[in-house]
Design a protein around this motif. Structure first.
Motif, PDB file in Angstrom:
ATOM      1  N   SER A 121       0.809  -1.217   0.000  1.00 33.91           N
ATOM      2  CA  SER A 121       0.000   0.000   0.000  1.00 33.91           C
ATOM      3  C   SER A 121       0.843   1.268   0.000  1.00 33.91           C
ATOM      4  O   SER A 121       0.300   2.371   0.046  1.00 33.91           O
ATOM      5  CB  SER A 121      -0.934   0.008   1.219  1.00 33.91           C
ATOM      6  N   GLN A 122       2.171   1.124  -0.048  1.00 31.90           N
ATOM      7  CA  GLN A 122       3.037   2.295  -0.013  1.00 31.90           C
ATOM      8  C   GLN A 122       3.840   2.469  -1.305  1.00 31.90           C
ATOM      9  O   GLN A 122       3.852   3.565  -1.870  1.00 31.90           O
ATOM     10  CB  GLN A 122       3.999   2.200   1.183  1.00 31.90           C
ATOM     11  N   CYS A 123       4.496   1.429  -1.773  1.00 26.99           N
ATOM     12  CA  CYS A 123       5.331   1.573  -2.972  1.00 26.99           C
ATOM     13  C   CYS A 123       5.549   0.224  -3.655  1.00 26.99           C
ATOM     14  O   CYS A 123       6.694  -0.181  -3.849  1.00 26.99           O
ATOM     15  CB  CYS A 123       6.677   2.211  -2.615  1.00 26.99           C
ATOM     16  N   PRO A 124       4.475  -0.472  -4.035  1.00 24.98           N
ATOM     17  CA  PRO A 124       4.666  -1.786  -4.668  1.00 24.98           C
ATOM     18  C   PRO A 124       5.423  -1.717  -5.988  1.00 24.98           C
ATOM     19  O   PRO A 124       6.100  -2.671  -6.362  1.00 24.98           O
ATOM     20  CB  PRO A 124       3.229  -2.285  -4.869  1.00 24.98           C
ATOM     21  N   GLY A 125       5.323  -0.571  -6.677  1.00 26.90           N
ATOM     22  CA  GLY A 125       6.049  -0.426  -7.932  1.00 26.90           C
ATOM     23  C   GLY A 125       7.547  -0.341  -7.747  1.00 26.90           C
ATOM     24  O   GLY A 125       8.312  -0.556  -8.692  1.00 26.90           O
ATOM     25  N   GLN A 126       7.983  -0.038  -6.535  1.00 27.41           N
ATOM     26  CA  GLN A 126       9.408  -0.003  -6.225  1.00 27.41           C
ATOM     27  C   GLN A 126       9.870  -1.263  -5.500  1.00 27.41           C
ATOM     28  O   GLN A 126      10.939  -1.786  -5.777  1.00 27.41           O
ATOM     29  CB  GLN A 126       9.723   1.223  -5.354  1.00 27.41           C
ATOM     30  N   CYS A 127       9.062  -1.732  -4.552  1.00 26.18           N
ATOM     31  CA  CYS A 127       9.529  -2.791  -3.652  1.00 26.18           C
ATOM     32  C   CYS A 127       8.836  -4.138  -3.840  1.00 26.18           C
ATOM     33  O   CYS A 127       9.157  -5.080  -3.112  1.00 26.18           O
ATOM     34  CB  CYS A 127       9.365  -2.333  -2.206  1.00 26.18           C
ATOM     35  N   ALA A 128       7.891  -4.247  -4.756  1.00 26.30           N
ATOM     36  CA  ALA A 128       7.236  -5.537  -4.988  1.00 26.30           C
ATOM     37  C   ALA A 128       7.282  -5.935  -6.458  1.00 26.30           C
ATOM     38  O   ALA A 128       6.555  -6.826  -6.875  1.00 26.30           O
ATOM     39  CB  ALA A 128       5.790  -5.509  -4.497  1.00 26.30           C
ATOM     40  N   TRP A 129       8.119  -5.260  -7.261  1.00 25.72           N
ATOM     41  CA  TRP A 129       8.313  -5.695  -8.642  1.00 25.72           C
ATOM     42  C   TRP A 129       8.969  -7.078  -8.620  1.00 25.72           C
ATOM     43  O   TRP A 129       9.800  -7.332  -7.739  1.00 25.72           O
ATOM     44  CB  TRP A 129       9.216  -4.698  -9.382  1.00 25.72           C
ATOM     45  N   PRO A 130       8.632  -7.999  -9.478  1.00 24.68           N
ATOM     46  CA  PRO A 130       7.831  -7.863 -10.699  1.00 24.68           C
ATOM     47  C   PRO A 130       6.347  -8.190 -10.532  1.00 24.68           C
ATOM     48  O   PRO A 130       5.659  -8.470 -11.508  1.00 24.68           O
ATOM     49  CB  PRO A 130       8.492  -8.869 -11.633  1.00 24.68           C
ATOM     50  N   GLN A 139       7.728  -0.458 -18.969  1.00 25.29           N
ATOM     51  CA  GLN A 139       6.450  -0.768 -18.345  1.00 25.29           C
ATOM     52  C   GLN A 139       5.884  -2.101 -18.837  1.00 25.29           C
ATOM     53  O   GLN A 139       4.896  -2.160 -19.562  1.00 25.29           O
ATOM     54  CB  GLN A 139       5.465   0.376 -18.610  1.00 25.29           C
ATOM     55  N   THR A 140       6.532  -3.173 -18.427  1.00 21.60           N
ATOM     56  CA  THR A 140       6.045  -4.499 -18.764  1.00 21.60           C
ATOM     57  C   THR A 140       4.925  -4.888 -17.802  1.00 21.60           C
ATOM     58  O   THR A 140       4.886  -4.423 -16.656  1.00 21.60           O
ATOM     59  CB  THR A 140       7.179  -5.532 -18.671  1.00 21.60           C
ATOM     60  N   PRO A 141       4.005  -5.743 -18.236  1.00 19.71           N
ATOM     61  CA  PRO A 141       2.901  -6.148 -17.352  1.00 19.71           C
ATOM     62  C   PRO A 141       3.431  -6.869 -16.117  1.00 19.71           C
ATOM     63  O   PRO A 141       4.391  -7.633 -16.197  1.00 19.71           O
ATOM     64  CB  PRO A 141       2.081  -7.096 -18.238  1.00 19.71           C
ATOM     65  N   PRO A 142       2.823  -6.638 -14.959  1.00 17.99           N
ATOM     66  CA  PRO A 142       3.267  -7.331 -13.745  1.00 17.99           C
ATOM     67  C   PRO A 142       2.929  -8.822 -13.807  1.00 17.99           C
ATOM     68  O   PRO A 142       1.996  -9.233 -14.502  1.00 17.99           O
ATOM     69  CB  PRO A 142       2.494  -6.630 -12.631  1.00 17.99           C
ATOM     70  N   LEU A 143       3.685  -9.609 -13.068  1.00 19.78           N
ATOM     71  CA  LEU A 143       3.450 -11.038 -12.985  1.00 19.78           C
ATOM     72  C   LEU A 143       2.483 -11.353 -11.846  1.00 19.78           C
ATOM     73  O   LEU A 143       2.341 -10.568 -10.900  1.00 19.78           O
ATOM     74  CB  LEU A 143       4.767 -11.775 -12.741  1.00 19.78           C
ATOM     75  N   GLN A 144       1.847 -12.497 -11.933  1.00 24.81           N
ATOM     76  CA  GLN A 144       1.007 -12.953 -10.833  1.00 24.81           C
ATOM     77  C   GLN A 144       1.907 -13.519  -9.731  1.00 24.81           C
ATOM     78  O   GLN A 144       2.800 -14.330 -10.002  1.00 24.81           O
ATOM     79  CB  GLN A 144       0.035 -14.032 -11.311  1.00 24.81           C
ATOM     80  N   PRO A 145       1.711 -13.108  -8.483  1.00 24.58           N
ATOM     81  CA  PRO A 145       2.541 -13.635  -7.394  1.00 24.58           C
ATOM     82  C   PRO A 145       2.225 -15.101  -7.133  1.00 24.58           C
ATOM     83  O   PRO A 145       1.062 -15.515  -7.205  1.00 24.58           O
ATOM     84  CB  PRO A 145       2.169 -12.753  -6.203  1.00 24.58           C
ATOM     85  N   PRO A 146       3.219 -15.909  -6.818  1.00 27.76           N
ATOM     86  CA  PRO A 146       3.004 -17.357  -6.655  1.00 27.76           C
ATOM     87  C   PRO A 146       2.127 -17.729  -5.475  1.00 27.76           C
ATOM     88  O   PRO A 146       1.516 -18.794  -5.468  1.00 27.76           O
ATOM     89  CB  PRO A 146       4.417 -17.913  -6.496  1.00 27.76           C
ATOM     90  N   VAL A 203       0.684  -9.903  -3.352  1.00 29.02           N
ATOM     91  CA  VAL A 203       1.715  -9.029  -3.918  1.00 29.02           C
ATOM     92  C   VAL A 203       2.689  -8.554  -2.843  1.00 29.02           C
ATOM     93  O   VAL A 203       3.911  -8.584  -3.027  1.00 29.02           O
ATOM     94  CB  VAL A 203       1.072  -7.818  -4.628  1.00 29.02           C
ATOM     95  N   GLY A 204       2.146  -8.120  -1.708  1.00 27.25           N
ATOM     96  CA  GLY A 204       3.005  -7.591  -0.663  1.00 27.25           C
ATOM     97  C   GLY A 204       3.920  -8.632  -0.050  1.00 27.25           C
ATOM     98  O   GLY A 204       5.128  -8.414   0.098  1.00 27.25           O
TER      99      GLY A 204
END
Length: 312
Positions: free
Chosen positions: A190-199, A208-215, A219-220
């Motif tokens: 909820s703070q910066c997933p684009g920085q700290c939860a990529w991909p 800007q590639t599409p994000p992957l589904q987390p296993p 996401v967090g």
């Protein structure tokens, strides 16, 4: 001490598996070129390493659900598990940890055998929801981890930590009095997933590639696993600032931070590499854990090949 920073030059990057740094360091490269870390020497500086049995205590600061805790706990259980790797089955998490053991052997040390110790939950936010870095150190001392062990301080998604997102997704350090190591990682969803939860989330910067589904469908937490794994490898091989690293002790390049944004073969800026995909959930992963658990783990720098070693 190791930090996840966002500099403009890879030469001073200390990353914890996050794509944001990868973008900053390699944004000028052509996307058609595969990423290969340049040959380098992550030198041993003759300091203590976390060898033998390494107890890991966890302090959960804030609200974590039982399923979220299980994802993290299963990762640590997977480090010592050796499931059979049949055709079509992902490499075991323990095979990823074997690269850390190579560093141990080269230094004449025993294998690092991670074991779960105690857990402490502080879901009352006893010192508030904005923490300064010195407070992370104090929180780690609650676990009473002794020399040779590690305390993992995990902060929930509604906890802000000094430098979180702006310059850091996590760090490892040590308590100088007790000579015990600790790691901090925050839930960035909820703070910066684009920085700290990529991909697992669209990046803020770079391709800007599409994000992957987390296993593990979180996401967090799946993002935290990447950071925990990166920091754990760095802590084991450089717990007190005089182990294995390249560059300045204040901003060391460690065994995982030498391979930012690389998770599978063929990785390049904006692309984490060729990964496995769960047929049912669509989650992307490269390592199999205990039971049916799956994880995405960062590449580690292999001292034998002088290249980033990926599981797939």
């Amino acid at each position: 001490m190791g930090f996840f920073r966002f500099p403009n030059s890879i030469a001073v990057v200390v990353v914890f598996g996050m794509m944001n740094l990868f973008n900053f360091g390699f944004g000028a490269r052509k996307l058609a070129s595969l990423y290969e870390a340049p040959p380098m020497a992550i030198r041993y500086h003759n300091g203590a390493l976390l060898q033998g049995y390494v107890p890991v205590s966890i302090l959960w600061y804030g609200n974590f659900t039982a399923p979220q805790k299980a994802i993290v706990l299963d990762f640590f259980l997977s480090l010592g598990s050796r499931p059979k790797e049949a055709d079509g089955v992902a490499p075991a998490v323990s095979r990823w940890w074997n690269t850390v053991q190579v560093y141990m052997k080269r230094a004449g040390k025993k294998d690092a055998k991670v074991i779960l110790a105690k857990q402490i939950t502080d879901d009352k936010y006893s010192i508030g929801k904005f923490l300064q870095k010195p407070q992370i150190s104090k929180l780690s001392q609650r676990a009473g981890t002794k020399y040779g062990g590690v305390t993992l301080v995990l902060t929930a998604e509604d906890v802000a930590v000094e430098g979180f997102c702006m310059s850091s997704c996590g760090f490892h350090d040590w308590n100088h009095r007790s000579k015990s190591a600790f790691i901090w990682v925050g839930n960035s969803v909820s703070q910066c997933p684009g920085q700290c939860a990529w991909p697992f989330h669209q990046p803020i910067y770079g391709p800007q590639t599409p994000p992957l589904q987390p296993p593990n469908a979180d996401v967090g937490i799946d993002g935290m696993i990447i950071n925990i794994a990166t920091l754990l490898a760095g802590t084991a091989t450089n717990p007190f600032g005089n182990g294995y690293f390249l560059g300045s002790p204040a901003a060391p390049l460690e065994v995982a931070t030498a391979c930012p944004g690389v998770y599978g073969k063929g990785a390049y800026p904006g692309y984490p590499g060729d990964l496995l995909q769960d047929d049912i959930t669509g989650g992307s992963y490269n390592a199999a854990g205990v039971g049916t658990r799956k994880y995405l783990l960062p590449a580690l720098y292999d001292p034998v090949t002088s290249r980033c070693s990926t599981l797939v």
